[in-house]
Structure formats: structure tokens, C-alpha cells
Motif scaffolding. Structure first.
Motif, short mmCIF file in Angstrom:
data_model
loop_
_atom_site.label_atom_id
_atom_site.label_comp_id
_atom_site.label_asym_id
_atom_site.label_seq_id
_atom_site.Cartn_x
_atom_site.Cartn_y
_atom_site.Cartn_z
N LYS A 5 1.71 -1.32 -8.82
CA LYS A 5 0.69 -0.39 -9.32
C LYS A 5 0.90 1.03 -8.82
N LEU A 41 -6.42 7.55 7.13
CA LEU A 41 -5.12 6.84 7.20
C LEU A 41 -4.16 7.50 8.20
N GLU A 52 2.07 9.32 -6.01
CA GLU A 52 2.48 10.72 -5.84
C GLU A 52 3.51 11.10 -6.91
N GLU A 105 -2.41 18.44 0.99
CA GLU A 105 -3.42 18.14 -0.03
C GLU A 105 -4.68 18.97 0.16
N GLY A 135 1.94 10.96 -10.25
CA GLY A 135 0.91 12.01 -10.21
C GLY A 135 1.46 13.40 -10.51
N GLU A 187 4.07 17.17 -4.21
CA GLU A 187 3.80 15.76 -4.54
C GLU A 187 5.10 14.95 -4.53
N THR A 234 -9.55 -5.58 1.55
CA THR A 234 -10.20 -4.74 2.56
C THR A 234 -10.40 -5.43 3.91
N ALA A 280 -8.40 12.14 -2.72
CA ALA A 280 -7.20 11.68 -1.98
C ALA A 280 -7.34 12.03 -0.50
N LEU A 329 -6.11 -0.56 -14.96
CA LEU A 329 -5.19 -1.27 -14.06
C LEU A 329 -4.30 -2.26 -14.81
N GLN A 353 0.83 -1.21 0.00
CA GLN A 353 0.00 0.00 0.00
C GLN A 353 0.87 1.27 0.00
N GLN A 401 2.57 1.67 -3.46
CA GLN A 401 1.61 2.13 -4.48
C GLN A 401 1.26 3.60 -4.26
N PHE A 410 -11.11 5.15 -5.33
CA PHE A 410 -11.35 4.50 -4.04
C PHE A 410 -11.21 2.98 -4.10
N VAL A 449 -9.47 15.24 -7.64
CA VAL A 449 -8.46 14.20 -7.35
C VAL A 449 -7.86 14.40 -5.96
N ASP A 450 -7.48 15.65 -5.65
CA ASP A 450 -6.99 15.88 -4.29
C ASP A 450 -8.13 15.72 -3.28
N LYS A 472 2.79 23.02 -5.97
CA LYS A 472 1.95 21.82 -5.77
C LYS A 472 2.68 20.57 -6.25
N1 FAQ Z 1 -5.67 2.44 -8.85
O1 FAQ Z 1 -8.31 -4.90 -2.41
P1 FAQ Z 1 -8.25 -3.50 -2.89
C1 FAQ Z 1 -3.01 11.17 -4.74
C2 FAQ Z 1 -5.54 -2.08 -6.51
S1 FAQ Z 1 -2.47 9.73 -4.07
C3 FAQ Z 1 -4.76 1.45 -8.98
O2 FAQ Z 1 -9.41 -2.64 -2.62
P2 FAQ Z 1 -6.60 -1.96 -1.05
C4 FAQ Z 1 -2.26 12.43 -4.43
C5 FAQ Z 1 -5.10 -2.34 -5.09
O3 FAQ Z 1 -3.88 -1.71 -4.82
C6 FAQ Z 1 -3.54 8.48 -4.77
N2 FAQ Z 1 -4.84 0.31 -8.26
O4 FAQ Z 1 -6.89 -2.83 -2.36
C7 FAQ Z 1 -2.21 13.30 -5.60
C8 FAQ Z 1 -5.01 -3.84 -5.10
O5 FAQ Z 1 -3.78 -4.18 -5.71
P3 FAQ Z 1 -3.05 -5.63 -5.62
C9 FAQ Z 1 -3.15 7.17 -4.27
C10 FAQ Z 1 -5.87 0.19 -7.40
O6 FAQ Z 1 -5.16 -1.65 -1.02
C11 FAQ Z 1 -3.29 14.09 -5.95
C12 FAQ Z 1 -6.17 -4.25 -6.00
O7 FAQ Z 1 -6.45 -3.11 -6.81
N3 FAQ Z 1 -3.67 6.99 -2.94
O8 FAQ Z 1 -3.95 11.11 -5.43
C13 FAQ Z 1 -6.84 1.21 -7.23
O9 FAQ Z 1 -7.20 -2.58 0.15
C14 FAQ Z 1 -3.24 14.91 -7.08
C15 FAQ Z 1 -7.41 -4.63 -5.21
O10 FAQ Z 1 -7.96 -3.49 -4.46
C16 FAQ Z 1 -3.35 5.92 -2.19
O11 FAQ Z 1 -2.58 5.08 -2.62
C17 FAQ Z 1 -6.70 2.36 -7.99
N4 FAQ Z 1 -7.57 3.38 -7.91
O12 FAQ Z 1 -7.42 -0.59 -1.31
C18 FAQ Z 1 -1.06 13.35 -6.39
C19 FAQ Z 1 -3.96 5.88 -0.81
N5 FAQ Z 1 -7.73 0.78 -6.32
O13 FAQ Z 1 -3.49 -6.28 -4.35
C20 FAQ Z 1 -1.01 14.16 -7.53
C21 FAQ Z 1 -3.56 4.68 -0.02
C22 FAQ Z 1 -7.36 -0.45 -5.95
O14 FAQ Z 1 -3.51 -6.32 -6.84
C23 FAQ Z 1 -2.11 14.94 -7.87
N6 FAQ Z 1 -4.13 3.45 -0.52
N7 FAQ Z 1 -6.24 -0.80 -6.59
O15 FAQ Z 1 -1.59 -5.32 -5.62
C24 FAQ Z 1 -5.35 2.96 -0.19
O16 FAQ Z 1 -6.09 3.58 0.56
C25 FAQ Z 1 -5.74 1.62 -0.73
O17 FAQ Z 1 -4.57 0.96 -1.19
C26 FAQ Z 1 -6.82 1.69 -1.88
C27 FAQ Z 1 -7.06 0.26 -2.40
C28 FAQ Z 1 -8.12 2.24 -1.34
C29 FAQ Z 1 -6.33 2.55 -3.04
#
Ligand code: FAQ
Length: 318
Positions: free
Chosen positions: A110, A143, A49, A162, A52, A79, A212, A136, A275, A41, A44, A202, A132-133, A75
Motif C-alpha cells: 500500500k 515517530l 512519499e 515537512e 506523493g 519528497e 495498533t 503527515a 484502499l 510501515q 508504505q 490517520f 496533507v503535510d 518540495k
Molecule cells: N492509506 O492497523 P492500521 C506524506 C493500512 S507521508 C493507506 O491502523 P498501522 C508526506 C495500514 O497500512 C504519508 N493505507 O495500520 C507527503 C494497514 O495495512 P496492512 C504516509 C492505510 O500501520 C506529504 C491497514 O490499513 N505516512 O504524506 C492508511 O498501524 C505531502 C490497517 O491499518 C505514513 O506512512 C492510509 N491512510 O497504522 C508526501 C506514516 N491507513 O496491515 C507528499 C507512517 C491505514 O493491511 C505530499 N505510518 N492503512 O498492510 C503510520 O503511521 C501507520 O502505518 C498508519 C497506519 C497510521 C498510516
């Protein structure tokens, strides 16, 4: 001290720490599954970031004013900083940062699906900040209470930054909405393109989320994917109304019985396609990251040589 404890004792200590809502720290024994999940986690998240930075970075040279350019530069730099704290947090679990980067550039790890979409006009910069932010923050504020100490602490500063990013995006959009008809159309167009991908950030629906249940039990995640997605929709609809844009979902309406907004079905086929690497910008994003990594090899070599020289100097002096 831990060396004198048997594995069942260590496991009981770990479970007790989680049950008390206390933090797991790098010195603590953790089950291998916890370590792997946490590294996955955090890595990824760090990769997201760093990758991004690309969609918005695309607009730095073409920002419409010095003020917008300075804001955007700051900004994107934030990141990069978030990526660095997160790689450091992963290192406290024994991960090797060079290996994590290697996994990213070879497609074995990923990053968030959202960064595989193009930024077609300057309103996209505002919409990334707003949606997106916004998504996030919604995902990351809980978290800050994640069970792994270094990750939870990194998240506090990241969320503060953010939330500033979210406000700058919204302010940019407000300004454009007060401008010309063409500017208002740009904002609506960007909203139409980013809305559904933002909901996909999400993760899969709870019923299809393999990680989850365990991550909730270990208090890594505090809410499920669907709970956070709903929270984001409820928070964003009034913001869209205040802005004067329409969210591209005819099924979006307030449900007084649930006390939440109902919304339409997300295209999970598109999510899976992105993905799997076949999104609109996946190849470009990874190729750009790989090139930046290769171009930076001399900096890493020079830094390592400098560190070795300083170490030799200290040893000689001692
Ligand atoms: N994209 O069983 P779950 C930002 C994967 S930071 C790609 O539900 P989990 C800042 C998942 O990893 C944005 N892959 O998994 C910014 C898992 O992979 P595996 C990033 C995804 O971990 C803003 C598989 O699918 N934030 O935006 C996605 O319990 C503006 C199964 O899924 C974080 O990383 C997806 N959307 O929940 C920068 C926050 N969703 O096992 C620049 C922390 C799921 O195959 C500009 N992460 N997957 O390897 C989390 O909260 C969690 O890891 C989730 C996924 C909620 C993302």
C-alpha cells in the motif's frame, strides 16, 4: 556475540531495550513480527512519499510564477529524498528495495490513500501543504521516538522538511485569500475536497485497526490513529479560522467537557474503496510509477555496470 545467546535470551534483551525506551538498531536481534511490521510501515511510508510526488508534480509546469515554481520543485524533490531515506531504513531490516518497488507497482503493497485524489487547481497545491503535510507532521513527529533507530532518525529530518512544506502551503493559501473572489472560491473548493481524505490519512478507527495494539506495545507507534486524528483536528480548526475558510463538517464544534473539537463521521466506505484500488486516481498513480520505473531500467543497469567495472579495477590493482 548474539550467536552465543539462546532465543529466549535474545527476546528478553529485545523486550528490555523496548522497556528502557532505548533504540533497536540493525545489529540487534528482533522478533520476526517486529521486522515484518517495521518493513511494512517503512515501505508504505516510502511508497507514499514517492507516489506523493505525483499530485503536486502535476502543477510544476503550470505554477503561476517563477517563485511558486521554484518552491514547488524544491518540495517535490524533498519528497523524493524522503522516499530514499525510508527505502534505506527498510534495507537495514533486510528488505530488498527492488522487491519493495515491485510490490508497489504490482499493487501488493500500500501507499497512503490521500495520494489517490486529483489536484484540480493550483489551490490544491496550497491545501496539500496545509492539510496533507499538516497531517503527515502530526503523525510523524511522534515517530521520531519510534523504537527502530534508523526509522526514528530519518523521521527527524523528514519532519523538519515537512514543517517547511506545511508553512509554504499555508502561505500560498493566505496569499490567495487576500486575492480575488475567484481565488478565495478556489481555496474553499480545494479545502472542501481535501478535508475528509486528510482525516483518513490517520488510518482506520482504533477499534478497526489490526496493527495498533502490537505497534504501540513495541513502541513503533506512540499514539493511536484516533488520538492523532483528534490532535490534527484540534490544531487545524483555528488555522482554518485564521485563513477564513470553512471546514466542510457541520458537526465540527468545540466540546468544553472533552477539551477537544467534536467532528462528524468519516466515510469509511470511501476509505476502504480507495484502499482496495478503486479511488479516483489509483490506477493512474500506479501506472505512472510503473512507467517511470521501467523507463529508469537503463540507468540502474548502467549504474550496476559501472559499479562492477570499478570493483574489477580495484581487484586488479590489489
Ligand atoms: N492509506 O492497523 P492500521 C506524506 C493500512 S507521508 C493507506 O491502523 P498501522 C508526506 C495500514 O497500512 C504519508 N493505507 O495500520 C507527503 C494497514 O495495512 P496492512 C504516509 C492505510 O500501520 C506529504 C491497514 O490499513 N505516512 O504524506 C492508511 O498501524 C505531502 C490497517 O491499518 C505514513 O506512512 C492510509 N491512510 O497504522 C508526501 C506514516 N491507513 O496491515 C507528499 C507512517 C491505514 O493491511 C505530499 N505510518 N492503512 O498492510 C503510520 O503511521 C501507520 O502505518 C498508519 C497506519 C497510521 C498510516
Amino acid at each position: 556475540m548474539t550467536a552465543t545467546l539462546s532465543e529466549p535470551d535474545l527476546e528478553r534483551h529485545f523486550e528490555g531495550t523496548i522497556a528502557r525506551d532505548a533504540r533497536i538498531e540493525p545489529r540487534d536481534w528482533v522478533p520476526e513480527g517486529y521486522r515484518k511490521t517495521m518493513i511494512r510501515q517503512i515501505a508504505q511510508h516510502a511508497h507514499s512519499e514517492i507516489i506523493g510526488m505525483q499530485p503536486e508534480g502535476n502543477w510544476i509546469t503550470r505554477a503561476p510564477s517563477l517563485r511558486r515554481k521554484a518552491i514547488l520543485l524544491a518540495k517535490v524533490q524533498d519528497e523524493a529524498g524522503h522516499g530514499l531515506y525510508l527505502y534505506s531504513a527498510a534495507e537495514t531490516l533486510g528488505a530488498d528495495r527492488a522487491e519493495l518497488t515491485e510490490k508497489l507497482v504490482t499493487g501488493r503493497q500500500k501507499y497512503s490513500s490521500i495520494f489517490n485524489y486529483p489536484t484540480l487547481n493550483f489551490a490544491d497545491v496550497g491545501v496539500i501543504g496545509w492539510l496533507v503535510d499538516g497531517a503527515a507532521i502530526c503523525n510523524q513527529v511522534p515517530l521520531c521516538r519510534s523504537s527502530y533507530g534508523p526509522y526514528a532518525r530519518a523521521m527527524i529530518r523528514i519532519c523538519k522538511e515537512e514543517s517547511f512544506h506545511q508553512r509554504q502551503g499555508y502561505e500560498l493559501l493566505m496569499t490567495m485569500m487576500k486575492g480575488t473572489e475567484q481565488q478565495r472560491r478556489m481555496v474553499q473548493d480545494a479545502t472542501d475536497r481535501w478535508w475528509w481524505p486528510s482525516l483518513m490519512m490517520f488510518g482506520p478507527p482504533d477499534a478497526d485497526s489490526p496493527n495498533t495494539a502490537q505497534s504501540m506495545a513495541w513502541k513503533i507507534k506512540r499514539h493511536t490513529n484516533d488520538e492523532l486524528r483528534q490532535r490534527f483536528v484540534d490544531m487545524t480548526v483555528p488555522q482554518a479560522e485564521a485563513l477564513g475558510v470553512t471546514l466542510p463538517d457541520p458537526e465540527l464544534r468545540w466540546n468544553p467537557e472533552r477539551g477537544h473539537y467534536d467532528f462528524g463521521e468519516i466515510d469509511w466506505t470511501e476509505f476502504k474503496r480507495v484502499l482496495s484500488g478503486a479511488g479516483p486516481c489509483n490506477a493512474e498513480r500506479v501506472a505512472h510509477r510503473r512507467a517511470a520505473h521501467e523507463n529508469g531500467a537503463w540507468v540502474r543497469e548502467a549504474a550496476a555496470a559501472h559499479a562492477a567495472k570499478s570493483r574489477r579495477g580495484r581487484e586488479k590493482a590489489a
